[in-house]
Design a protein around this motif. Sequence first.
Motif, short mmCIF file in Angstrom:
data_model
loop_
_atom_site.label_atom_id
_atom_site.label_comp_id
_atom_site.label_asym_id
_atom_site.label_seq_id
_atom_site.Cartn_x
_atom_site.Cartn_y
_atom_site.Cartn_z
N TRP A 37 38.23 57.49 40.35
CA TRP A 37 38.55 57.39 38.92
C TRP A 37 39.16 56.02 38.60
CZ3 TRP A 37 43.42 56.34 37.14
CH2 TRP A 37 44.46 56.45 38.06
N LEU A 38 39.99 55.50 39.53
CA LEU A 38 40.63 54.20 39.33
C LEU A 38 39.60 53.08 39.50
CD1 LEU A 38 43.33 52.76 38.82
CD2 LEU A 38 43.65 52.68 41.30
N ALA A 39 38.70 53.25 40.45
CA ALA A 39 37.64 52.25 40.64
C ALA A 39 36.75 52.17 39.40
CB ALA A 39 36.81 52.60 41.87
N GLU A 40 36.46 53.31 38.77
CA GLU A 40 35.66 53.32 37.53
C GLU A 40 36.36 52.52 36.43
OE1 GLU A 40 32.70 56.89 36.58
OE2 GLU A 40 34.79 57.49 36.67
N ARG A 41 37.65 52.71 36.29
CA ARG A 41 38.39 51.96 35.27
C ARG A 41 38.37 50.47 35.58
NH1 ARG A 41 38.69 52.30 31.24
NH2 ARG A 41 40.81 51.68 30.72
N LEU A 42 38.47 50.12 36.88
CA LEU A 42 38.43 48.71 37.25
C LEU A 42 37.07 48.10 36.93
CD1 LEU A 42 39.75 46.25 38.59
CD2 LEU A 42 38.99 47.13 40.81
N ILE A 43 36.00 48.80 37.24
CA ILE A 43 34.65 48.32 36.90
C ILE A 43 34.55 48.05 35.40
CG2 ILE A 43 32.23 49.00 36.71
CD1 ILE A 43 32.52 50.50 39.33
N GLY A 44 35.01 49.02 34.62
CA GLY A 44 34.89 48.89 33.17
C GLY A 44 35.71 47.74 32.61
N GLN A 45 36.95 47.60 33.05
CA GLN A 45 37.79 46.55 32.48
C GLN A 45 37.36 45.17 32.93
OE1 GLN A 45 41.95 47.88 33.21
NE2 GLN A 45 41.95 48.25 30.99
N LEU A 64 47.90 48.22 31.93
CA LEU A 64 48.70 49.37 32.33
C LEU A 64 48.49 49.75 33.79
CD1 LEU A 64 50.67 51.53 31.26
CD2 LEU A 64 48.67 52.93 30.70
N LEU A 65 47.25 49.59 34.27
CA LEU A 65 46.91 50.01 35.63
C LEU A 65 46.98 48.87 36.64
CD1 LEU A 65 43.86 52.33 34.82
CD2 LEU A 65 46.16 53.05 35.51
N SER A 66 47.57 47.74 36.30
CA SER A 66 47.58 46.58 37.19
C SER A 66 48.21 46.90 38.54
CB SER A 66 48.33 45.41 36.54
OG SER A 66 47.61 44.90 35.45
N GLU A 67 49.32 47.61 38.53
CA GLU A 67 49.97 47.93 39.79
C GLU A 67 49.07 48.78 40.69
OE1 GLU A 67 54.12 49.99 41.45
OE2 GLU A 67 53.81 49.66 39.29
N SER A 68 48.37 49.72 40.10
CA SER A 68 47.43 50.55 40.86
C SER A 68 46.26 49.73 41.37
CB SER A 68 46.94 51.71 40.00
OG SER A 68 48.00 52.54 39.59
N TYR A 69 45.78 48.81 40.52
CA TYR A 69 44.67 47.95 40.96
C TYR A 69 45.07 47.11 42.18
CZ TYR A 69 42.31 48.97 36.50
OH TYR A 69 41.69 49.58 35.44
N ARG A 70 46.29 46.59 42.18
CA ARG A 70 46.72 45.72 43.28
C ARG A 70 46.76 46.47 44.62
NH1 ARG A 70 50.45 43.79 39.34
NH2 ARG A 70 52.15 45.03 40.31
N GLU A 71 46.88 47.78 44.57
CA GLU A 71 46.88 48.56 45.81
C GLU A 71 45.55 48.46 46.54
OE1 GLU A 71 47.99 52.50 44.82
OE2 GLU A 71 50.05 51.97 44.22
#
Length: 801
Positions: A37-45, A64-71
């Motif tokens: 679900w997080l990867a999908e948001r990253l693709i979209g943004q 908002l999800l930057s911290e999660s993306y950095r993981e």
Amino acid sequence: MALSVTRLIFTLLGLPSQADRPCIPSPWSCRRSKKWWLAERLIGQVGMLLNSASLPARILDGVLLSESYREFLTDHGGCLAAQWTMELLHVELGMSRSETHGGWAHALGVDGIAAPFSTFFRGDRACLMLFHQLLWGSGTAWSSVAATGWSTFALLGRLSKAFQLYLERQGKPSSQALEGLLSLQLTAETRNIAGQLPELIQTALSSLKATNMSAPWKVRAATAAQAEGLLREWSREALYHGLPPWQVVASFLIDLRSPLFWQLLDTMLLPESVSICFPKMLSWKSFANRGHCMSRHCAKFWDVDEAFAAATAHADAVNHSAARDLTVFHVGTDRDFLSDSIRSECLARCENSVLGVLRQVSDILPHFDVKAPFTYVDAGAALGECMLSAAFMVPEGRLRGLAFEALPKWAKRIKESLRINGIAASGSHNNTQVVLKNVALGSMRSKMLGSFAVGGFVAGARGSILARSSTLDHEVASHLGREETVDLLHIFVNSCEPAVLKGARQLLLDRRVGCVLVQVYDRESMSAVVKGLLRKVGYAVTNHSLRSGWSGSSYVAGSPSDALAQSEGMPCDRRFFQWWLRAKQASAVAALAAEAEAEPDPAPPERGQALLVCRTALWRRWSSGMEEVQAMVNSSLQDPKSYEKAARQLAEKQMAACSREATAADVHALRSGGLGDAAVERLLAASLGLQTADSMFASACALECIVVTVPEQAVQRAEAGLPVSFRVDRSEARGAHEGNKQAAMITGAVTTQAQISLLRPVPGTGTGTAEKRPAAERGASPTDIDLEGAEGEYQEDFEDE
């Protein structure tokens, strides 16, 4: 093992077999990952912000999800594609923020792994490294990498630009970077290998440029495979001869052609169309065909024919128009904010205010017995997001849409989306109908200069796009009729909203618009101007409460004050629409009753008047549908040199068929404001199957052909819509019937080389004879190849994308 030029060309010409559509291998698919679900948001943004200079900073620090993306940067056992994407963004951001220290040699990795590239070479598992996958390893084919939606090649293009700017700050301009890299090599062999790359990149780039971007997927994938083969082989050979991996990467990025190469590769492999499950996008919890719709949400199509086949199959499966739940959007093969939003996020960005009104209407309409159409006018249609949303939400067969888009390339995409989803400009009363106009709306009919921005066409004197401008008063009268009401008018035209309202003054004064939704961009000054204009024409206004969830914009809503007093509602709310649509239904019932009691159809119009009607219809069709006309001419063309003759004959046959269909109502419509699109379609529908053979020409004529002599006064009467009488010379008629097609023949149905309205006196005579004269002398006619427009209806062809 050095590569020769001959070998390069041979490799380039060898077309490998490609599948009709790409497959996505496991390293690039994260569907089984816990963080999908997080990867999908990253693709979209990432896809949505790809053209933004602040993309790396936004993803790593600013959302908002930057911290999660950095993981993802440290999650080596998770989603590899997400990890590689974050590495590309992290390195680009590091280069843009790097201080100048004069160490360009260090940046090229001469004394070990260069600081800019260290992120790519962490760990001891080479197979998990990005460039091992893309270059020297046996990784996934580039065409399949592009199909994953991670925008990898576009990010490489950005990284190449960032690296070249980084080197310039270190004292080594891009034009000197390759020479610097070669001078730092320790052996002649590595210098020779490194020196081959520019020629390879040029060869690969030339092959990409030579490929038609609208070619089938198989052709584009084959071209990408050629370029991939060349560059993978060079990378492997460079590593074999001792060039370190980080210098291989640097060699690719420092070439001046590298940014263009990666961007062109990205564009070539983009999907052209995307399917969107509207109920899922709107967060509906239950709906019909849920499993089918959800499983095909966000499906990508690389060919228009493939998209059309998928939409048609879906329509057949659920027994209704394809635009009911699963809708296909054609977004083209270039990148811009709205196209990337649909392609990457599978999100059709229609404002919440519009969606809220459409949802109200969709709940109200099924309760009425008489299926009066719901008329929706969209000023600033973008990629058709709101119009296709209306096609989904309004009950089947009830939508009558009129969409305006100033940008030719966006208008062309809307047109393709409508065609794919089976939505036509005209048809039976049971079908959804949408008319698209490539027009910039404003306060007057003229031309408008503007430019392309994130949100579409922006009017301005410094622009490079010249668009035809018109007013809503004129366009609605031309395409819907002077008595037709507009139930919903949505205006979102990049700060030109006041001008559009001024151009709709008569519509609003006549109270023929039920609900007006006007974008005001959260600006008090714009809101005040819009409210003032609406109040002056008798509309009550309010700030609309359903604010947009994506652009931070707001709307002003307006409805006729007298209608609101009777409905006891607020502008554009449910109570108002219940009253408005009920009143519209009552009018439709009364019209049906009056039609049932009406007298028989009036006598057919005078022949001269019918021909004037047909001339107008022919102008409209030939000036706005040249692709269709050219196809009809080409299908009957026997001799390539006789194109003009074939086109002239086609026009003659269409005039013949049209003159049999013209009615007194068409003559009245022409006098009172112009033929509508539906009338043009009806008048010319019978001519679509006509051929240009002589037998068809003869059968189109009645029993006799009559050469007509027409006084100038008769011509003036015909042009004014008055009855016309003709003086017939029967002796000349026999000669014409025997084959003198150079003379103009007017029977009960046919006019050939000249129309009645174009007959002019021959010098030295008191009457006009239908002699064939050059177009320059007699004026343009529908049988001329170069159409010049009629009735002020100038329509430019869509530009190629």
